[in-house]
Scaffold this motif. Structure first.
Motif, PDB file in Angstrom:
ATOM      1  N   PHE A   1       0.432  -1.136   0.104  1.00 27.00           N
ATOM      2  CA  PHE A   1      -0.256  -0.097   0.185  1.00 27.00           C
ATOM      3  C   PHE A   1       0.948   1.365   0.363  1.00 27.00           C
ATOM      4  O   PHE A   1       2.129   1.395   0.113  1.00 27.00           O
ATOM      5  N   LYS A   2       0.084   2.765  -0.348  1.00 28.63           N
ATOM      6  CA  LYS A   2       0.596   3.746  -0.236  1.00 28.63           C
ATOM      7  C   LYS A   2       0.745   4.736   0.747  1.00 28.63           C
ATOM      8  O   LYS A   2      -1.339   4.419   0.982  1.00 28.63           O
ATOM      9  N   GLU A   3       0.918   5.399   1.255  1.00 35.91           N
ATOM     10  CA  GLU A   3       0.275   5.836   2.432  1.00 35.91           C
ATOM     11  C   GLU A   3      -0.767   7.537   1.758  1.00 35.91           C
ATOM     12  O   GLU A   3      -0.504   7.847   0.500  1.00 35.91           O
TER      13      GLU A   3
ATOM     14  N   ASP B   1      -1.199  12.356  14.178  1.00 31.00           N
ATOM     15  CA  ASP B   1      -0.969  11.307  15.162  1.00 31.00           C
ATOM     16  C   ASP B   1      -1.853  10.304  15.477  1.00 31.00           C
ATOM     17  O   ASP B   1      -1.521   8.759  15.995  1.00 31.00           O
ATOM     18  N   ASP B   2      -3.201  10.468  15.331  1.00 31.10           N
ATOM     19  CA  ASP B   2      -3.827   9.235  15.984  1.00 31.10           C
ATOM     20  C   ASP B   2      -4.378   8.338  14.907  1.00 31.10           C
ATOM     21  O   ASP B   2      -5.581   8.141  14.774  1.00 31.10           O
ATOM     22  N   TYR B   3      -4.285   8.781  13.668  1.00 33.65           N
ATOM     23  CA  TYR B   3      -4.815   8.848  12.301  1.00 33.65           C
ATOM     24  C   TYR B   3      -3.425   8.363  11.376  1.00 33.65           C
ATOM     25  O   TYR B   3      -2.848   9.059  11.386  1.00 33.65           O
ATOM     26  N   LEU B   4      -4.575   7.024  10.297  1.00 28.87           N
ATOM     27  CA  LEU B   4      -3.446   6.687   9.080  1.00 28.87           C
ATOM     28  C   LEU B   4      -4.093   6.485   8.364  1.00 28.87           C
ATOM     29  O   LEU B   4      -5.442   5.527   8.273  1.00 28.87           O
ATOM     30  N   MET B   5      -3.635   6.631   6.414  1.00 31.03           N
ATOM     31  CA  MET B   5      -4.623   5.889   5.386  1.00 31.03           C
ATOM     32  C   MET B   5      -3.786   5.537   4.253  1.00 31.03           C
ATOM     33  O   MET B   5      -2.435   6.546   4.237  1.00 31.03           O
ATOM     34  N   VAL B   6      -4.247   4.990   4.082  1.00 30.79           N
ATOM     35  CA  VAL B   6      -3.613   3.711   3.034  1.00 30.79           C
ATOM     36  C   VAL B   6      -4.061   3.009   1.929  1.00 30.79           C
ATOM     37  O   VAL B   6      -5.415   3.763   1.982  1.00 30.79           O
ATOM     38  N   GLU B   7      -3.913   3.527   1.150  1.00 31.17           N
ATOM     39  CA  GLU B   7      -4.495   3.156  -0.422  1.00 31.17           C
ATOM     40  C   GLU B   7      -3.676   1.795  -0.908  1.00 31.17           C
ATOM     41  O   GLU B   7      -2.710   2.651  -1.625  1.00 31.17           O
ATOM     42  N   LYS B   8      -4.322   1.497  -1.810  1.00 34.60           N
ATOM     43  CA  LYS B   8      -3.754   0.177  -2.969  1.00 34.60           C
ATOM     44  C   LYS B   8      -4.320   0.483  -3.727  1.00 34.60           C
ATOM     45  O   LYS B   8      -6.301  -0.032  -3.769  1.00 34.60           O
ATOM     46  N   ASP B   9      -4.286   0.468  -5.083  1.00 37.34           N
ATOM     47  CA  ASP B   9      -5.595   0.579  -6.639  1.00 37.34           C
ATOM     48  C   ASP B   9      -6.881   1.482  -5.917  1.00 37.34           C
ATOM     49  O   ASP B   9      -6.626   2.706  -5.509  1.00 37.34           O
ATOM     50  N   GLN B  10      -7.666   0.799  -5.790  1.00 37.58           N
ATOM     51  CA  GLN B  10      -8.970   1.445  -5.141  1.00 37.58           C
ATOM     52  C   GLN B  10      -9.700   1.441  -4.353  1.00 37.58           C
ATOM     53  O   GLN B  10     -10.120   1.738  -3.837  1.00 37.58           O
ATOM     54  N   ILE B  11      -8.711   0.660  -3.701  1.00 36.42           N
ATOM     55  CA  ILE B  11      -8.437  -0.019  -2.232  1.00 36.42           C
ATOM     56  C   ILE B  11      -8.008   0.761  -0.985  1.00 36.42           C
ATOM     57  O   ILE B  11      -6.920   1.467  -1.146  1.00 36.42           O
TER      58      ILE B  11
ATOM     59  N   VAL C   1     -11.752  -6.879   7.109  1.00 33.92           N
ATOM     60  CA  VAL C   1     -12.179  -6.626   5.515  1.00 33.92           C
ATOM     61  C   VAL C   1     -12.110  -7.564   4.902  1.00 33.92           C
ATOM     62  O   VAL C   1     -11.415  -8.222   4.936  1.00 33.92           O
ATOM     63  N   TYR C   2     -13.006  -7.630   3.963  1.00 38.96           N
ATOM     64  CA  TYR C   2     -12.770  -8.474   2.303  1.00 38.96           C
ATOM     65  C   TYR C   2     -12.498  -7.184   1.425  1.00 38.96           C
ATOM     66  O   TYR C   2     -13.773  -6.331   1.045  1.00 38.96           O
ATOM     67  N   ILE C   3     -11.540  -8.048   1.241  1.00 41.64           N
ATOM     68  CA  ILE C   3     -11.664  -7.396  -0.406  1.00 41.64           C
ATOM     69  C   ILE C   3     -11.094  -7.970  -1.567  1.00 41.64           C
ATOM     70  O   ILE C   3     -10.559  -8.964  -1.662  1.00 41.64           O
TER      71      ILE C   3
END
Length: 118
Positions: free
Chosen positions: A27-29, A36-46, A65-67
């Motif tokens: 994934f990428k950020e 500090d208390d939150y993170l978001m990552v993505e890969k393709d459309q997810i 989570v079902y991907i």
């Protein structure tokens, strides 16, 4: 009307979670602001979001989570090449419900199941 879903999962340590998703799963950020208390990552459309849960007991975490994927064999091979640990009960296999699936656990015991219709 509904267009996307971005699951929010618990994490105890942002650096450990970031490391796992970026280096073990590819994934990428996501996002231009670092909270500090939150993170978001993505890969393709997810996209996956994580919130800090410092007192989380991984043995009591049932986050799942079902991907869906359109090339499960390639993604499975990618993870094996990166030495990503596959869940011991979640090896790649064809299920009776016409899905080919496998699973991994993240550092906080969130279960990620990847599946493709067959």
């Amino acid at each position: 009307m509904l267009t996307n879903i971005h699951p929010k999962l618990p994490m105890r340590n942002k650096n450990i979670t970031r490391e796992f998703y970026l280096n073990s799963l590819g994934f990428k950020e996501f996002g231009s602001t670092d909270y500090d208390d939150y993170l978001m990552v993505e890969k393709d459309q997810i996209q996956l979001h994580f919130f800090k849960f410092k007192t989380l007991d991984p043995k009591e975490n049932y986050g799942q989570v079902y991907i869906r994927t359109d090339n499960i064999d390639l993604f499975y091979r990618f993870l094996l090449d990166k030495k990503t640990k596959i869940h011991p009960n979640g090896k790649l296999e064809t299920k009776p419900w016409a899905q080919k699936e496998f699973s991994v656990l993240d550092p906080d015991n969130n279960l990620l199941t990847f599946g493709q219709s067959i």
